[in-house]
Motif scaffolding. Structure first.
Motif, mmCIF file in Angstrom:
data_model
loop_
_atom_site.group_PDB
_atom_site.id
_atom_site.type_symbol
_atom_site.label_atom_id
_atom_site.label_comp_id
_atom_site.label_asym_id
_atom_site.label_seq_id
_atom_site.Cartn_x
_atom_site.Cartn_y
_atom_site.Cartn_z
ATOM 1 N N PHE A 198 2.775 -14.389 -8.553
ATOM 2 C CA PHE A 198 3.152 -12.993 -8.268
ATOM 3 C C PHE A 198 4.168 -13.841 -6.632
ATOM 4 N N PRO A 199 3.239 -14.661 -5.745
ATOM 5 C CA PRO A 199 4.920 -15.528 -5.092
ATOM 6 C C PRO A 199 5.871 -16.194 -5.458
ATOM 7 N N ALA A 200 5.590 -16.813 -7.187
ATOM 8 C CA ALA A 200 7.007 -17.287 -7.588
ATOM 9 C C ALA A 200 7.786 -16.692 -8.337
ATOM 10 N N ILE A 201 6.989 -15.324 -8.757
ATOM 11 C CA ILE A 201 7.856 -14.335 -9.591
ATOM 12 C C ILE A 201 8.740 -13.425 -8.309
ATOM 13 N N ALA A 202 7.950 -13.593 -7.019
ATOM 14 C CA ALA A 202 9.037 -12.790 -5.804
ATOM 15 C C ALA A 202 10.325 -13.506 -5.786
ATOM 16 N N GLU A 203 9.849 -15.177 -5.734
ATOM 17 C CA GLU A 203 11.071 -16.059 -5.106
ATOM 18 C C GLU A 203 11.904 -15.845 -6.184
ATOM 19 N N ALA A 204 12.040 -15.809 -7.378
ATOM 20 C CA ALA A 204 12.573 -15.879 -8.453
ATOM 21 C C ALA A 204 13.422 -14.911 -8.819
ATOM 22 N N HIS A 205 12.795 -13.710 -7.832
ATOM 23 C CA HIS A 205 13.605 -12.648 -7.769
ATOM 24 C C HIS A 205 14.024 -11.348 -6.535
ATOM 25 N N PRO A 206 14.120 -11.885 -5.250
ATOM 26 C CA PRO A 206 14.143 -11.553 -4.660
ATOM 27 C C PRO A 206 15.460 -10.021 -4.194
ATOM 28 N N GLU A 207 14.481 -9.747 -3.821
ATOM 29 C CA GLU A 207 15.278 -8.387 -3.222
ATOM 30 C C GLU A 207 15.013 -6.907 -4.536
ATOM 31 N N LYS A 208 13.724 -7.706 -5.174
ATOM 32 C CA LYS A 208 14.044 -6.461 -6.232
ATOM 33 C C LYS A 208 12.560 -5.640 -6.486
ATOM 34 N N ARG A 243 0.777 -0.932 0.326
ATOM 35 C CA ARG A 243 -0.628 -0.141 -0.244
ATOM 36 C C ARG A 243 0.900 1.389 -0.196
ATOM 37 N N LEU A 244 2.256 0.883 0.478
ATOM 38 C CA LEU A 244 2.596 2.697 0.899
ATOM 39 C C LEU A 244 3.656 2.968 -0.610
ATOM 40 N N LEU A 245 3.596 1.729 -1.582
ATOM 41 C CA LEU A 245 4.268 2.078 -2.956
ATOM 42 C C LEU A 245 2.963 2.434 -3.263
ATOM 43 N N CYS A 284 -0.494 -6.906 -6.040
ATOM 44 C CA CYS A 284 1.130 -6.202 -6.100
ATOM 45 C C CYS A 284 0.869 -6.242 -4.324
ATOM 46 N N ASN A 285 0.194 -5.454 -3.710
ATOM 47 C CA ASN A 285 0.541 -5.219 -2.477
ATOM 48 C C ASN A 285 0.108 -5.565 -1.791
ATOM 49 N N GLN A 286 -0.016 -7.463 -2.080
ATOM 50 C CA GLN A 286 -0.265 -8.003 -0.959
ATOM 51 C C GLN A 286 0.963 -8.747 -0.533
ATOM 52 N N HIS A 287 1.646 -9.059 -2.161
ATOM 53 C CA HIS A 287 2.325 -9.716 -2.795
ATOM 54 C C HIS A 287 4.539 -9.432 -2.243
ATOM 55 N N SER A 288 3.783 -7.553 -1.887
ATOM 56 C CA SER A 288 4.949 -6.783 -1.849
ATOM 57 C C SER A 288 5.596 -6.767 -0.744
ATOM 58 N N LYS A 289 7.018 -7.611 -0.471
ATOM 59 C CA LYS A 289 7.427 -7.901 0.834
ATOM 60 C C LYS A 289 8.518 -6.893 1.781
ATOM 61 N N SER A 290 9.225 -7.404 2.525
ATOM 62 C CA SER A 290 10.018 -6.097 2.773
ATOM 63 C C SER A 290 11.465 -6.114 2.089
ATOM 64 N N GLY A 291 11.928 -7.552 0.940
ATOM 65 C CA GLY A 291 12.107 -7.246 0.371
ATOM 66 C C GLY A 291 12.119 -7.327 -1.301
ATOM 67 N N THR A 292 11.077 -7.501 -1.997
ATOM 68 C CA THR A 292 10.663 -7.439 -3.498
ATOM 69 C C THR A 292 9.877 -6.667 -3.471
ATOM 70 N N LYS A 293 9.679 -5.679 -4.341
ATOM 71 C CA LYS A 293 8.114 -4.685 -4.080
ATOM 72 C C LYS A 293 7.789 -4.824 -5.955
ATOM 73 N N PHE A 294 6.472 -5.407 -5.882
ATOM 74 C CA PHE A 294 5.478 -4.799 -7.015
ATOM 75 C C PHE A 294 5.369 -3.545 -7.137
ATOM 76 N N TYR A 295 5.488 -2.403 -8.520
ATOM 77 C CA TYR A 295 5.021 -1.334 -8.363
ATOM 78 C C TYR A 295 3.821 -1.521 -9.458
ATOM 79 N N GLU A 316 14.039 -3.642 -13.240
ATOM 80 C CA GLU A 316 15.253 -4.717 -13.100
ATOM 81 C C GLU A 316 14.539 -5.874 -14.179
ATOM 82 N N VAL A 317 13.243 -6.264 -13.467
ATOM 83 C CA VAL A 317 12.564 -7.167 -13.789
ATOM 84 C C VAL A 317 10.910 -5.998 -14.239
ATOM 85 N N ASP A 318 10.099 -6.851 -15.327
ATOM 86 C CA ASP A 318 9.477 -5.828 -15.472
ATOM 87 C C ASP A 318 7.932 -7.447 -15.617
ATOM 88 N N VAL A 319 6.953 -6.822 -15.728
ATOM 89 C CA VAL A 319 5.186 -8.171 -14.983
ATOM 90 C C VAL A 319 4.524 -7.296 -16.547
#
Length: 564
Positions: free
Chosen positions: A517-527, A3-5, A547-558, A399-402
């Protein structure tokens, strides 16, 4: 974190705008509680400050509403702010049409407040003649050159509606209210999709609205006291029978109160945005008069045809859109289309699906169904306005686009994918390293023309050894039967998909975003991952939430949504 993003910046903009409206309403309300409006408030009560507060908020929002639809201003701002603002700020420019709608809703709210208050005010103006004491005394003040009177209704034997219709404020108020009703009712999604011409023509009634609002206050019905220094209303209100009379010493303790009308304010608020808008229209007119050469007309399956064009000085970015007018079909209608060519091509192109009167008429005018379409047939004149920027201009900031497309929303990604590949082969330092493309297709025959682009991508990636750069996934949501299912099973082990002929196999049904989304986040951590979507509102809400739900402290979905 999500939500912050994706939400907080938009909420901040909306909160500032709402706070501005509240501040303007409160400021104007208390301004009309001042002594210069004391006598007018005796007649009208709370209706006076409420009506004027609503009018001030109308001025504020009418000043703002033109700016989001100045597309060239938005594109210029996007390019200028890239040097000083981060992508979170820039993404708010992609929501200009959303803000435009919000402002329109606020205009409707304050129109209702302003109109409702003045309906009661007109009644109170007339009723004051029948009230004993100071109210009738105020209404009976004579009309003199120095502006003594305060009540615009000059006789008790009348009707308030009739009297309002005799004034500039009354006539223009009725006109602009009717215009606003027409504009808002024709802006519904049903009308825009099914009767675009109705929406287009009625929306241009805003010219009538602005002219009417500019002259609405010329009658100066709202009048304020000008001689408070010699006639204190708090002291003289109870001495109304002695107004203008001399005392024994020859002095006049309470001279007649003098009043003057409040001049129109609307034009002062809106002159700046109107100038910007006129400049915008000037640029559009100049562009529309530039020669556009139709290089090629290509007929594609599924009632889609492609126009390849060239125009002097035309430069574009990936995924941008243009407006097209065909004077042979209509002298007034402009329709938006996403550019499907890449900035690296020596032409620009659009793909048009024949789904309505206008698109069918254009198809006929450019001889789509003619066997001699490749020869020098007489083609109609085409006017092009644009290009205009969209969210896809930011694809290289990640660095990664969806990319996610649904239905006709696939068109901007035709341009984006072509441009990415051109840049990938020439720019080794490009920040973008991985692209995921999800295409949700309604049936087998929809947008077959894009299959050729994906086949070309397969070939080039194989030749260059970059087979992992693009991963695309096609989801077929309907249009299959038992025979097709059997065919799919029989060819399951073949290298190419039996339906599309592509290397990556078609999926059947709808994608499960809570797994993707979790699979993409796992494949690209901290991105930081850019998600770009073009399609219907329902799916947009789902993706925004994901995007809001799966944006964690490392991977961020804009989250970025195409709007035009």
């Amino acid at each position: 974190m999500g939500r912050l993003l994706n939400d907080i910046p938009r909420w901040i903009v909306i909160a500032v705008w709402i706070a501005g409206n509240i501040g303007m309403f409160v400021y104007t309300y208390f301004r009309y509680m001042g002594d210069e409006f004391y006598y007018l408030r005796l007649i009208l009560g709370e209706g006076l400050p409420v009506a004027r507060a609503g009018a001030s908020c109308l001025n504020l929002n009418c000043m703002l509403i033109l700016l989001p639809v100045c597309r060239n201003l938005t594109s210029f701002s996007r390019g200028s702010l890239k040097r000083c603002c981060n992508k979170t700020v820039l993404r708010q420019l992609d929501k200009q049409l959303t803000f435009h709608r919000y402002i329109a809703y606020m205009i409707c709210l304050h129109t209702a407040i302003h109109l409702g208050a003045h309906v009661f005010n007109a009644e109170r103006f007339l009723d004051s003649y029948s009230q004993p004491g100071i109210l009738s005394a105020l209404s009976l003040l004579p009309t003199t050159p120095d502006g003594t009177f305060i009540n615009f209704i000059r006789t008790a034997a009348t009707d308030p509606i009739r009297e309002m219709c005799k004034t500039t404020a009354g006539v223009t108020g009725i006109i602009i209210t009717l215009v606003l009703i027409l504009m808002m009712s024709s802006s519904t999604e049903t009308i825009r999709r099914s009767y675009f011409e109705v929406f287009w023509f009625t929306h241009h009634l805003f010219v009538v609205f602005f002219i009417g609002a500019s002259i609405h206050g010329l009658g100066e019905i709202v009048r304020y006291q000008t001689n408070i220094d010699v006639h204190n209303p708090h002291v003289c209100k109870d001495k109304y029978t002695e107004w203008g009379k001399k005392a024994d010493d020859g002095k006049v303790e309470c001279p007649l109160p003098q009043f003057a009308g409040s001049p129109p304010q609307f034009w002062k608020w809106c002159i700046g945005p109107v100038v910007f808008y006129l400049m915008e229209r000037g640029v559009r007119f100049y562009r529309s008069m530039q020669q556009v050469v139709i290089l090629k007309v290509v007929k594609h399956p599924s009632n889609v045809f492609e126009l390849q064009m060239r125009k002097k000085g035309f430069t574009m970015g990936p995924g941008q859109y243009i407006f097209i007018k065909c004077p042979t079909v209509s002298h007034f209608e402009w329709h938006p289309f996403t550019l499907t060519s890449a900035p690296d091509d020596d032409y620009f192109s659009v793909h048009i699906r024949q789904v309505g009167n206008w698109t069918n008429a254009v198809a006929k005018a450019v001889h789509v169904d003619s066997e001699e379409v490749e020869k020098n047939l007489k083609l109609p004149r085409i006017s092009v306005d644009g290009p205009f920027g969209t969210a896809t201009e930011d694809i290289f900031n990640y660095e990664v686009d969806v990319f996610i497309a649904a239905g006709i929303g696939v068109t901007p990604f035709a341009s984006v994918l072509r441009h990415i590949w051109f840049k990938e082969t020439k720019d080794a330092s490009m920040e973008l390293k991985k692209v995921y493309f999800y295409w949700i297709c309604p049936d087998l025959n929809s947008f077959e023309w894009l299959h050729n682009l994906l086949r070309e991508y397969d070939t080039k990636m194989a030749e260059s050894g970059k087979t992992n750069f693009l991963s695309y996934f096609i989801y077929l949501t309907q249009g299959w039967d038992k025979n097709l299912a059997k065919n799919i099973v029989l060819h399951e082990n073949e290298e190419f998909d039996p339906i599309t002929g592509l290397q990556q196999k078609t999926h059947y049904g709808r994608p499960n975003w809570n797994k993707i989304f979790p699979a993409i986040a796992e494949a690209h951590p901290e991105k930081e991952i850019g998600v770009f979507f073009c399609g219907p509102k329902g799916l947009s809400k789902t993706l925004h939430k994901a995007c809001n739900q799966h944006s964690k402290s490392g991977t961020k979905f804009y989250y970025n949504k195409e709007s035009f």
